[in-house]
Write an enzyme that holds these catalytic residues in place. Structure first.
Site, PDB file in Angstrom:
ATOM      1  CB  THR A  91      12.606   5.943  -1.393  1.00 38.65           C
ATOM      2  OG1 THR A  91      11.441   5.524  -0.848  1.00 38.65           O
ATOM      3  CG2 THR A  91      12.786   5.338  -2.873  1.00 38.65           C
ATOM      4  CB  ALA A 163      -2.032  -0.972   6.436  1.00 41.68           C
ATOM      5  CB  CYS A 275       4.605   5.037   5.167  1.00 40.85           C
ATOM      6  SG  CYS A 275       5.293   3.655   3.983  1.00 40.85           S
ATOM      7  CG  PHE A 276       1.810   7.524   8.725  1.00 39.78           C
ATOM      8  CD1 PHE A 276       1.456   7.101   7.231  1.00 39.78           C
ATOM      9  CD2 PHE A 276       0.782   7.354   9.532  1.00 39.78           C
ATOM     10  CE1 PHE A 276       0.215   6.445   7.211  1.00 39.78           C
ATOM     11  CE2 PHE A 276      -0.189   6.749   9.496  1.00 39.78           C
ATOM     12  CZ  PHE A 276      -0.808   6.337   8.287  1.00 39.78           C
TER      13      PHE A 276
END
Ligand code: UDX
Ligand code: UDX
Length: 458
Positions: A91, A163, A275-276
């Protein structure tokens, strides 16, 4: 073999692959199939050379593959037989139209939902694994439950908190597993079926149940809070460099306050990873769309500070090397966004190298795991950037070394040998505060670390 339940995961990426391998290991009574539209990726999962470098993953895959873990490109067949479908397709941040640069691009998600519907002959439990904007489950439910087959689908959210580099340990003993569902009888029944999977190995008290919107939002918020800690300490690193305070000492002093805690306080050249940034920008977009401008601005500043920290690192290199790096060889040690992974998505090394090349430096990149990705990330720069497997060769003739990933093996390098092979004055810019700065300084290096006073011989 008669399996109790059939689980499917759509998307054999960094999240889908390791998560399903662990579920297969822990639940030998369930059949776990992972499908992906990318045949090369599936072929790699079925080979001796799995597509992701993740410590411990190989053994888990080898143990379960062919027993109750299967990798396939046949998405339709996988959907037909599944009772529970996890969706872990990517996404990414939208690059076009409304919300470009911030909102999540949900086209793969919607396509996947339609494919699930087209191939289902019975109702199923659909579990969101991908990080999604809050209330995506609602859209999914509408697509899935508007059908003329009389089928009912429950859409749940079970976000992934693993992670990279520690994925197997995180999956083996998670801080918590979060499962959100509708609080209707059907929703609660579906919730208990997903809880049952994890209860094979995760203590019940570590399985958090919530409503579906809380679960969706918690994933974005967890990543935003973690990233915010890194940006907070990085902002202080700049102040430390001006005031002779040491950011490591400050982080230690504040981290021992149990209310603050010690983790995610390591100053660095900046955070990276898939992600971040994506998740914060997503949060920002959602807040903006609800008119919560102050909230959106607050979180956006975490990303802005991170960009600034990376630029600041290059400025430090430039200003300390007499305001020019043109024609100077700079060895970049580490390209992965963190140690123990070959992943380079959003790695600070990308922007640092690009900015150095913009200053006409002769950059040479080395990394024990990430060189193939580094080459792909910098393809457009052609042969202005050199790639070198051997770290000693990379440093040969260099004016400066920049540490961009905290690979442990860099600590044990023979820096006396490296210094001899370099131009002088020789510089080290430690973007991860990994090395013994005093020792290097005594050896003859000029050392610039994050959030510490420079150690220079002139
Ligand atoms: C996933 C989620 O997608 C992301 O939202 C979350 O934040 C982290 O976990 P990741 O596993 O890292 O990301 O993504 P990636 O390695 O790109 O894997 C996604 C896989 O889905 C790819 O292998 C891709 O080929 C596959 N895919 C994509 C499909 O099988 N079908 C599609 O329609 C689209
Ligand atoms: C993150 C979340 O930790 C995980 O829960 C979520 O599921 C996915 O996103 P990941 O991106 O794999 O995981 O790595 P993480 O260890 O969180 O590190 C992210 C970035 O922050 C790295 O570039 C890392 O080097 C940097 N970082 C981390 C710091 O600079 N300082 C720190 O103190 C911690």
């Amino acid at each position: 073999m008669n399996f109790k339940k059939k689980i499917l995961c759509i998307g054999a990426g960094y999240v889908g692959g390791p998560t399903m391998a662990m579920i297969a290991r822990k639940c030998p009574d369930y059949k776990v199939t992972v499908v992906d539209i990318n045949p090369a990726r599936i072929a790699a999962w079925n080979s001796a050379d799995i597509p992701i470098y993740e410590p411990g993953l190989d053994e888990v895959v080898q143990e379960a593959r062919g027993r109750n873990l299967f990798f396939s490109t046949d998405v339709d067949a996988g959907i037909r037989e599944a009772d529970i479908i996890f969706v872990a397709v990517n996404t990414p941040t939208k690059t076009f139209g409304e919300g470009a640069g911030k909102a999540a691009d949900l086209q793969y998600w919607e396509k996947t939902a339609r494919q699930i519907l087209a191939n289902s002959e019975k109702g199923k439990i659909i579990v969101e694994k991908s990080t999604l904007p809050v209330r995506t489950a609602e859209a999914m439910e509408r697509i899935l439950n508007t059908n003329d087959k009389g089928l009912h689908f429950e859409v749940l959210s079970n976000p992934e908190f693993l992670a990279e580099g520690t994925a197997i340990a995180d999956l083996e003993a998670p801080d918590r597993v979060l499962i959100g569902s509708r609080e209707t009888p059907e929703g609660l029944q579906a919730r208990s079926e997903v809880v049952d999977i994890y209860a094979h190995w995760v203590p019940k008290k570590s399985i958090i149940e919530s409503n579906v919107w809380s679960a969706e939002l918690s994933k974005l918020v967890a990543n935003a809070f973690l990233a915010q800690r890194v940006s907070s300490i990085n902002s202080i690193s700049a102040l430390c460099e001006k005031t002779e305070a040491d950011v490591g000492e400050v982080a230690y002093a504040i981290g021992t306050d149990s209310r603050i805690g010690t983790k995610f306080l390591k100053a660095s050249v900046g955070f990276g990873g898939s992600c971040f940034q994506k998740d914060i920008l997503n949060l920002v977009y959602i807040c903006q769309s609800y008119g919560l401008t102050a909230v959106a601005d607050y979180w956006e500043s975490v990303v802005k500070l991170n960009d600034w920290q990376q630029q600041r690192f290059v400025q430090t290199i430039l200003s300390s090397m007499f305001n020019t790096v043109a024609g100077k060889r700079i060895a970049v040690l580490g390209f992965a966004f963190k140690a123990d992974t070959g992943d380079t998505r959003e790695s600070p090394a990308i922007s640092v190298v690009r900015n150095l090349v913009g200053e006409r430096a002769a950059v040479v990149v080395t990394d024990p795991k990430a060189l193939p990705h580094a080459k792909a990330d910098l393809k457009d720069l052609g042969d202005t950037v050199e790639f070198e497997d051997d770290v000693y060769k990379a440093c040969e003739g260099a004016h400066a070394i920049a540490i961009l990933t905290e690979w442990k093996q860099y600590k044990d390098l023979d820096f006396a040998r490296i210094l001899k092979s370099m131009q002088s004055p020789a510089f080290i810019f430690d973007g991860r505060n990994l090395l013994d700065h005093q020792a290097l300084y005594k050896m003859g290096f000029n050392v610039f670390a994050i959030g510490k006073s420079p150690l220079r011989h002139f």
